[in-house]
Design an enzyme around this catalytic site. Structure first.
Site, mmCIF file in Angstrom:
data_model
loop_
_atom_site.group_PDB
_atom_site.id
_atom_site.type_symbol
_atom_site.label_atom_id
_atom_site.label_comp_id
_atom_site.label_asym_id
_atom_site.label_seq_id
_atom_site.Cartn_x
_atom_site.Cartn_y
_atom_site.Cartn_z
ATOM 1 N N GLY A 41 0.792 -1.225 0.000
ATOM 2 C CA GLY A 41 0.000 0.000 0.000
ATOM 3 C C GLY A 41 0.823 1.273 0.000
ATOM 4 O O GLY A 41 2.034 1.273 -0.233
ATOM 5 N N GLY A 185 0.748 23.012 5.411
ATOM 6 C CA GLY A 185 0.307 22.036 6.393
ATOM 7 C C GLY A 185 1.444 21.596 7.285
ATOM 8 O O GLY A 185 2.537 21.296 6.809
ATOM 9 N N HIS A 449 20.738 2.062 32.941
ATOM 10 C CA HIS A 449 21.602 3.254 32.858
ATOM 11 C C HIS A 449 22.890 2.898 32.140
ATOM 12 O O HIS A 449 23.455 1.835 32.385
ATOM 13 C CB HIS A 449 21.927 3.756 34.267
ATOM 14 C CG HIS A 449 22.935 4.870 34.291
ATOM 15 N ND1 HIS A 449 22.595 6.178 34.020
ATOM 16 C CD2 HIS A 449 24.280 4.864 34.537
ATOM 17 C CE1 HIS A 449 23.677 6.938 34.105
ATOM 18 N NE2 HIS A 449 24.721 6.162 34.420
#
Length: 470
Positions: A41, A185, A449
């Site tokens: 698509g 836009g 971390h």
């Protein structure tokens, strides 16, 4: 001759359609996909994937230009536009071929052509497939899913011509890099193209009708994004309407109206990114009980239309118009058809959205403003990138993570981010919302971390006055 009778036929092979067909096959249904252009698509071929390839190129180009900030040297920095476009198109082609393989692997039959509803045959729906105005096949199935997607909206008087005024398609395959560009836009599509072209050296102006850019995002994130883009050199004009476009041989002059005053801007090219319209034409809706609202098919929580046995998913239906929403709708729709016991309606408030500009923007759930409007008394946490060791080490100290909680229940109502790699981080909060995690659960979670994800923890802590590194 190929078999023409199926349990399920899907019109459209995009991220909603092909996923629905594969899930149907997994559940033992005999499924077919009708696709007139490219499997995967718009998203895979002309949207999500190729634009990310372009944006990755611009990101690397940006780092080359700032090599000295990392103790490196890079001389004679330049680029080959044709090679950039070729890489982007190659990635799209590779993934489209991958979708074809997945459908074949799952024994989904693919018909190359345009499909349309063509009445009924007993208790089954008929689907006519044609290619170049010639009949390809007449199919039947008890269930039909419409997944025909959407296309760029055209505004009368401001129509794209593919030459000087581009849609997303032309913007992805430029033959030459323009010297100046106007983007109409400031949603995700407009801002991503503005970011790409500006980073590659184009003078970019963004015009937005509303009073801020990225108007669907939290107001604080929107303001930070504008500040970052303007610092880079992108010109932004909000609260303005493009009233007209005057073209000549080598330029376009846009007439803007802002607060009752007009001004003209002359650029080499214009990109129109003013929304989408659903592909509802010529798919056989006429004469059915299917309802259309502003070019989009109306559905219920199970993706059912008003016509028995006919469903709709993806950009053809309501917002948000996102590939991952379409895929999830396809799965829900098929599982409901198949009678899966634990299928649940889609909660669109828990769908994350991402904009892959520089800096990146990502969010899930309610904005602070929306949460208050819905009656929540909120606790809000914020944590800036400048307080995170990994962000500083990356050379990306600008950004923020914001969390919004319901004060009474501790429910995470929304999360909003701007900064490096936030499109990858946002899923952590999406999972938390899906699991109905409270602030206590998030505060007790150990984050590794040094990582950017630590800021997600600190933002939650900040909402309750417990931030350590702020």
């Amino acid at each position: 001759m190929a078999d023409t009778d199926f349990d399920l036929i899907v019109l459209g092979g995009g991220p909603g359609g092909y996923v629905a067909a594969i899930r149907a096959a997994q559940l033992g249904m005999k499924a077919a996909v009708v696709e007139r252009e490219h499997l995967g698509g718009i998203c895979l071929n002309w949207g999500c994937i190729p634009t990310k390839a372009l944006l990755r190129t611009s990101e690397i180009y940006h780092y080359f230009e700032h090599a000295k900030d990392y103790g490196l040297s890079a001389d004679k920095i330049g680029y080959d536009l044709a090679a950039i476009v070729k890489r982007s198109r190659g990635i799209a082609g590779q993934l489209s071929a991958g979708v074809k393989h997945l459908l074949k692997k799952n024994k989904v039959t693919v018909f190359d052509g345009h499909g349309r509803l063509d009445g009924k045959a007993g208790d089954k729906r008929k689907v006519a497939v044609s290619k170049d105005d010639k009949a390809v096949a007449d199919l039947t199935a008890k269930h039909v899913i419409l997944a025909t997607g959407a296309r760029a909206r055209q505004i009368p008087g401001l129509e794209a011509d593919g030459k000087q005024v581009w849609t997303y398609k032309e913007a992805m395959v430029p033959e030459a890099m323009p010297k100046s560009l106007l983007v109409m836009g400031s949603g995700a599509i407009g801002i991503e193209f503005a970011s790409f072209y500006h980073t590659m050296g184009v003078e970019v102006t963004v015009v937005e009708l509303l009073d801020r850019i990225l108007p669907g995002e939290d107001a604080e994130v929107s303001a930070l994004a504008r500040k970052a883009f303007e610092k880079q050199g992108i010109k932004i004009i909000t609260g303005a309407m493009v009233k007209g476009l005057k073209k000549d041989a080598k330029s376009v002059t846009a007439t803007l109206e802002q607060k009752g005053k007009t001004q003209e801007i002359t650029v080499e090219k214009v990109i129109s990114a003013v929304g989408i319209v659903g592909n509802v034409e010529n798919i056989g809706i006429e004469g059915t009980a299917i309802k259309i609202d502003r070019t989009h098919v109306v559905i219920n929580e199970w993706m059912e239309t008003g016509e028995p046995g006919v469903y709709a998913i993806g950009d053809l239906t309501g917002a948000p118009w996102l590939a991952h929403k379409a895929s999830h709708e396809g799965v829900i729709c098929v599982e409901k058809i198949a009678g899966v016991n634990d299928v649940h309606p889609l909660n669109t408030a828990r769908i994350p959205g991402c904009t892959y500009c520089q800096p990146q923007v990502a969010s899930v759930g309610l904005t602070e403003e929306r949460a208050k409007a819905e009656g929540h008394k909120v606790k809000v946490g914020r944590f800036a990138f400048i307080g995170n060791g990994k962000a500083i080490a990356l050379g990306e100290p600008d950004g923020m993570i914001k969390t919004v909680f319901d004060e009474k229940t501790g429910e995470l109502l929304g999360a909003h981010m701007i900064g490096a790699e936030v499109t990858e981080l946002i899923q952590g909060y999406a999972v938390a919302m899906q699991l109905e995690t409270t602030e206590a659960d998030l505060m007790h979670t150990v984050f590794p971390h040094p990582t950017l994800s630590e800021m997600m923890h600190e933002s939650v802590l900040d909402a309750y006055g417990r931030a350590i590194h702020f």
